[in-house]
Design an enzyme around this catalytic site. Structure first.
Site, mmCIF file in Angstrom:
data_model
loop_
_atom_site.group_PDB
_atom_site.id
_atom_site.type_symbol
_atom_site.label_atom_id
_atom_site.label_comp_id
_atom_site.label_asym_id
_atom_site.label_seq_id
_atom_site.Cartn_x
_atom_site.Cartn_y
_atom_site.Cartn_z
ATOM 1 N N LYS A 1 -5.615 0.135 2.062
ATOM 2 C CA LYS A 1 -4.730 1.198 2.421
ATOM 3 C C LYS A 1 -5.044 2.314 2.712
ATOM 4 O O LYS A 1 -4.856 3.740 3.465
ATOM 5 C CB LYS A 1 -3.910 1.491 0.927
ATOM 6 C CG LYS A 1 -2.594 0.338 1.806
ATOM 7 C CD LYS A 1 -1.818 -0.276 0.972
ATOM 8 C CE LYS A 1 -0.445 -0.902 1.540
ATOM 9 N NZ LYS A 1 -1.234 -2.314 0.794
HETATM 10 C C1 PLP Z 1 -1.242 -3.403 1.115
HETATM 11 C C2 PLP Z 1 -2.407 -5.006 1.371
HETATM 12 C C3 PLP Z 1 -2.106 -5.391 1.219
HETATM 13 C C4 PLP Z 1 -0.386 -5.997 2.858
HETATM 14 O O1 PLP Z 1 -0.950 -5.871 4.006
HETATM 15 P P1 PLP Z 1 0.242 -4.898 5.071
HETATM 16 O O2 PLP Z 1 0.109 -4.315 5.861
HETATM 17 O O3 PLP Z 1 1.623 -4.933 4.033
HETATM 18 O O4 PLP Z 1 0.868 -6.616 5.640
HETATM 19 C C5 PLP Z 1 -2.506 -6.979 2.046
HETATM 20 N N1 PLP Z 1 -3.679 -6.837 0.965
HETATM 21 C C6 PLP Z 1 -4.004 -5.694 0.333
HETATM 22 C C7 PLP Z 1 -4.903 -5.428 -1.129
HETATM 23 C C8 PLP Z 1 -2.741 -4.436 0.814
HETATM 24 O O5 PLP Z 1 -3.266 -3.661 -0.274
#
Ligand code: PLP
Length: 469
Positions: free
Chosen positions: A113
């Protein structure tokens, strides 16, 4: 470039206008009127670029109302070796069995993120400063999103962050990450309750329109377009690192929850990046796997959502999914309104008749991975490759191996580092040393700043008032 809403009832808007926006006023999601097309010549020119140069070439196709020199400055400030641990920003490595892994989680909070949030933080600051505006982010987090937002917005002019989290429910590492921030504009609020209670407080404050207006309350969540656009760039970077020439095709395997990450992959493919397949990996919460296997989309309630050992994928209503379905339905807003009326009524919908198109034209396939699969994959990669992968990435690797075809190049997106999820790692491989970036040594010993409050929206409002009045 102008942006429209999937629900068709919002005026066309510019990139800067939608940057600070969550849901469109008509309840839909914003996206470009048309995706920019990438030619072979462009791919040839881009192959040798650095991550920063590449991100600039891609984001400028979408952010057409930000002067190029300004955009370049925002991007140069965002994707630094200092913030992301290497000059490559998202290096690609290959496991012994040939599966490739693209590291997206070497940013400040060790999850992918950061790739989008760090850009958004700088872009927010730029737009707010230019328009002489203020924005106060109110959010709820159970871990990754809140810390990524705080690290992206700490110390930024014109922005304050009020982040709610359920008291005592996050890991010691996650608490230390958020609560050790000493920046004046970061306010951590631990609520005596569960994550859902935090979310209810956010909704309740948002619904107080007078308050929301007066205090310029906004959100950052996974539907924000600025996040998606920043993510498109790393699909291009991963493609170039995994291939020798632009005639090769690559498949990406994406550990998924809210469909934000893989939605960016879908857009990269629509732009013309030679992506063969987009492999959606889910955990026990397999609403998306069910859709890509059967065409049935049946979102579930919070009570029907499992708590798993890949917690950032514990989602049963994939908020960005509507963007893909909009394209699938030939961008017909009436169709989207009808389908999401069914979702709103708790029923969901079936697009089984579209499955051939979903697979052939859009390249989607899926699979799921359960707790035991996750542990077995972490253990196996540790034994064979001598490295520790995090539980979410393990879900991706498990599914990639399951669906891989002869000669197919698969890049699995690494969405977090093992250091964040030590309990599950130990369950998989026993008591081993889990590597942690040096900058995070001693994190848990730093002084922490947090206010603990009862589960009550009025008290949260009074904290906001006190800070801003
Ligand atoms: C947010 C997240 C996901 C999922 O991603 P999306 O964009 O919601 O599909 C997968 N793995 C980790 C470690 C995350 O923080």
């Amino acid at each position: 470039m102008k942006y429209i809403s999937t629900r068709g009832q919002t005026d066309r808007k510019s990139f800067s206008e939608i940057l600070l926006m969550g849901l469109a006023p008509d309840g839909g999601l914003m996206l470009p009127e048309a995706y920019p097309a990438v030619s072979e010549t462009m791919l040839d020119q881009w192959r040798g670029l650095s991550y920063r140069e590449l991100a600039f070439e891609i984001i400028r196709l979408f952010a057409t109302d930000i002067p190029e020199a300004d955009l370049r400055r925002i991007i140069d400030r965002t994707y630094t070796e200092e913030a992301f641990g290497s000059a490559d920003i998202t290096p690609v490595r290959t496991l012994k069995d040939g599966i490739k892994i693209q590291a997206l989680s070497n940013g400040p909070t060790l999850a992918f993120k950061d790739m989008a949030m760090q850009f958004l933080g700088n872009a927010f600051e730029y737009v707010l400063n230019k328009e002489n505006k203020q924005l106060n982010i109110l959010g709820a987090t159970s871990g990754d999103t809140g810390s990524a937002a705080e690290y992206a917005l700490r110390g930024k002019k014109g922005v304050n962050v009020f982040m709610l989290s359920p008291e005592g429910k996050m890991s010691a590492f996650q608490r230390a990450q958020m609560f050790s921030l000493q920046d004046e504009n970061i306010v951590n609020i631990a609520v005596k309750g569960m994550f859902d209670d935090c979310q209810d407080i956010v909704k309740s404050v948002q619904n107080d329109h007078a308050f929301k207006e007066k205090y310029h309350i906004g959100t950052v969540n996974s539907i924000n377009w600025g996040r998606i656009v920043a993510q498109v760039a790393y699909y291009f970077a991963g493609y170039f690192r995994a291939t020798d020439n632009n005639r090769q095709e690559v498949s990406f395997c994406v550990p998924s929850g809210n469909f934000g990450n893989v939605c960016a992959g879908h857009i990269a493919k629509q732009m013309g990046l030679p992506i063969r397949r987009l492999i959606v990996a889910t955990n026990e919460n397999d609403v998306l796997d069910q859709f890509f296997k059967t065409g049935e989309y049946r979102p579930r309630t919070t009570e029907q959502t499992y708590v798993t050992s890949s917690p950032s994928m514990d989602i049963s209503k994939a908020s960005n999914f509507e963007r893909f379905v909009f394209d699938l339905m030939a961008r017909d807003s009436d169709e989207i309104n009808a389908l999401w009326a069914e979702v709103g009524a708790g029923k969901g919908f079936s697009l089984a008749h579209k499955l051939p198109e979903i697979r052939e034209k859009y390249g989607f396939v899926s699979g799921r991975s359960l707790h035991q699969d996750r542990l077995a994959t972490i253990r196996q990669v540790y034994e064979t490759d001598g490295e520790l992968i995090d539980p979410h990435t393990a879900d991706g690797v498990k599914v990639a191996r399951e669906v891989r075809e002869d000669g197919e190049i698969i890049v699995c997106l690494e969405t977090a580092l093992a250091a964040k999820f030590d309990a599950t790692i130990r369950e998989a491989v026993g008591d081993v040393a889990i590597p942690r970036p040096a900058k995070l040594n001693g994190l848990e010993d730093l002084p922490q700043r947090v206010q603990v409050v009862p589960n009550n929206a009025d008290i949260v409002k009074s904290i906001i008032r006190e800070k801003l009045d």
